[in-house]
Design an enzyme around this catalytic site. Structure first.
Site, PDB file in Angstrom:
ATOM      1  CB  THR A 139      -5.057   7.531   0.081  1.00 43.87           C
ATOM      2  OG1 THR A 139      -5.941   6.737  -0.715  1.00 43.87           O
ATOM      3  CG2 THR A 139      -5.063   6.978   1.496  1.00 43.87           C
ATOM      4  CD  GLU A 144      -3.273  -0.253   0.169  1.00 42.94           C
ATOM      5  OE1 GLU A 144      -3.016  -0.029  -1.036  1.00 42.94           O
ATOM      6  OE2 GLU A 144      -4.363   0.002   0.684  1.00 42.94           O
TER       7      GLU A 144
HETATM    8  P1  ADP Z   1      -8.310   3.024  -3.560  1.00 40.48           P
HETATM    9  O1  ADP Z   1      -7.426   1.994  -2.933  1.00 40.48           O
HETATM   10  O2  ADP Z   1      -9.439   3.458  -2.726  1.00 40.48           O
HETATM   11  O3  ADP Z   1      -8.719   2.652  -4.928  1.00 40.48           O
HETATM   12  P2  ADP Z   1      -5.990   4.675  -3.403  1.00 40.48           P
HETATM   13  O4  ADP Z   1      -5.872   6.162  -3.503  1.00 40.48           O
HETATM   14  O5  ADP Z   1      -5.497   4.026  -2.176  1.00 40.48           O
HETATM   15  O6  ADP Z   1      -7.498   4.363  -3.706  1.00 40.48           O
HETATM   16  O7  ADP Z   1      -5.242   3.999  -4.627  1.00 40.48           O
HETATM   17  C1  ADP Z   1      -5.337   4.440  -5.912  1.00 40.48           C
HETATM   18  C2  ADP Z   1      -3.990   4.962  -6.371  1.00 40.48           C
HETATM   19  O8  ADP Z   1      -3.045   3.908  -6.266  1.00 40.48           O
HETATM   20  C3  ADP Z   1      -4.021   5.405  -7.802  1.00 40.48           C
HETATM   21  O9  ADP Z   1      -3.304   6.605  -7.899  1.00 40.48           O
HETATM   22  C4  ADP Z   1      -3.280   4.311  -8.551  1.00 40.48           C
HETATM   23  O10 ADP Z   1      -2.563   4.792  -9.644  1.00 40.48           O
HETATM   24  C5  ADP Z   1      -2.334   3.744  -7.500  1.00 40.48           C
HETATM   25  N1  ADP Z   1      -2.069   2.297  -7.671  1.00 40.48           N
HETATM   26  C6  ADP Z   1      -0.859   1.710  -7.582  1.00 40.48           C
HETATM   27  N2  ADP Z   1      -0.962   0.389  -7.791  1.00 40.48           N
HETATM   28  C7  ADP Z   1      -2.254   0.122  -8.019  1.00 40.48           C
HETATM   29  C8  ADP Z   1      -2.950  -1.059  -8.310  1.00 40.48           C
HETATM   30  N3  ADP Z   1      -2.342  -2.234  -8.459  1.00 40.48           N
HETATM   31  N4  ADP Z   1      -4.279  -0.971  -8.450  1.00 40.48           N
HETATM   32  C9  ADP Z   1      -4.907   0.225  -8.332  1.00 40.48           C
HETATM   33  N5  ADP Z   1      -4.297   1.378  -8.074  1.00 40.48           N
HETATM   34  C10 ADP Z   1      -2.961   1.339  -7.915  1.00 40.48           C
END
Ligand code: ADP
Length: 307
Positions: free
Chosen positions: A181, A126
């Site tokens: 986030t 994460e």
């Molecule tokens: P959520 O987890 O609620 O979808 P987050 O803000 O935690 O939202 O995550 C989304 C962000 O994480 C985006 O900017 C995306 O580009 C990045 N990201 C990195 N790896 C991944 C992945 N495997 N799947 C989705 N988003 C990812």
């Protein structure tokens, strides 16, 4: 020897109102599918979706990097990512990729890790999306059901949700900031009133009791957060109207899903779930915001789906 493993992980909702950074619930609205294949060397990400393909910046890539290092694995890994969960909408999208990857990696190398270790590795991924390690979404996505995350040391308590618990989710069609986030964590107050903390604690305790007693009414009626939701709701156009409409249509409780902008209403199977969903969409329409609505129930986790 296995050379290829595919694992599916569910979307999840974190916080459930007063359980900020502690509660998570796996939901069957959307799924990510990850296939890990052994290759000669390196870490290679293949995806058609709009997410980073640099392993350091992708939650799945970072999980593979961390697990390879920890278990001194020399093989290279190709990570195929099929996103079902919209990224950045508070549905645990980045977490699901990390969760499925940790479970798939464990299977690919026959590590037989326990639940807490799988959650720990998934959580380490994460950092690629949120900038910090947090476990609420990954714990739900790995283990399924309702989870309570204890840290220092990490220990996840899982409770099987009531079978008649239902959720209506409204995912607004708005552009989310790249570091959503991080941004939405920045607006949370650094100091809180004791009376607010008592209110949230009482509701959080009641939510746990609701899951233990398998009672959606207790759960839904306790989805009340006087600390984080008031600080974040301005980031979601029409939030107050969406919430008001859902409650009027019969929802028991409504809050922001994770860091938003999705809004989640808690209810039970006997309620008019279509009416609640429609009421939420009408709430968003109030500010000219379109949304996708999904009626869903709790899901099993990536680790429960191992073949
Ligand atoms: P959520 O987890 O609620 O979808 P987050 O803000 O935690 O939202 O995550 C989304 C962000 O994480 C985006 O900017 C995306 O580009 C990045 N990201 C990195 N790896 C991944 C992945 N495997 N799947 C989705 N988003 C990812």
């Amino acid at each position: 020897m296995v050379s290829k493993v595919t694992v599916k992980a569910p979307s999840s909702t974190a916080n459930l109102g007063p359980g900020f950074d502690v509660f998570g619930l796996a939901i069957d609205a959307f799924y990510d599918t990850i296939t890990l294949t052994k290759i000669k060397s390196g870490i290679k990400i293949i995806t058609d979706d709009n997410i980073p393909t640099n392993p350091e910046k992708n939650t799945a890539g970072l999980v593979v990097k961390n697990m390879k290092k920890k278990f001194k694995i020399k093989d290279g890994i190709e990570i195929k990512i099929k996103k079902g969960i919209p990224a950045g909408y508070g549905m645990g999208s980045s977490a699901a990729s990390a969760a499925a990857t940790a479970v798939a990696f464990d299977k690919l190398f026959g590590l037989k890790l326990n639940g807490n270790s799988l959650v720990e590795f998934a959580g380490s991924g994460e950092k690629a999306s949120a900038g910090t390690v947090h476990y609420d979404n990954v714990a739900a996505s790995v283990l399924g059901g309702f989870v309570i995350v204890k840290t220092n040391p990490l220990d996840v308590i899982r409770i099987e949700p009531p079978t008649n618990l239902r959720m209506c989710i409204a995912v607004p069609t708005i552009n989310v900031p790249k570091k959503k986030t991080k941004v939405s964590r920045g607006v949370i107050p650094k100091k809180i009133k004791l009376s607010d903390s008592i209110l949230n604690l009482s509701n959080a305790a009641a939510i746990v009791a609701g899951f233990m007693k398998k009672d959606p009414e207790i759960i839904g009626n306790s989805i009340k957060d006087v600390i984080v939701e008031p600080a974040r709701q301005h980031m979601i156009p029409g939030f107050a109207k969406v919430k008001e409409n859902a409650i009027k249509a019969g929802a028991l409780g409504v809050t922001i899903s994770g860091a938003g902008p999705s809004v989640i209403a808690f209810s039970k199977s006997s309620a008019n779930l279509k009416k609640i969903s429609l009421a939420m969409a009408k709430g968003f329409a109030f500010t000219n915001t379109k949304c996708q609505t999904v009626i869903c129930k709790p899901s099993k986790g990536a680790a429960n789906k191992r073949k």
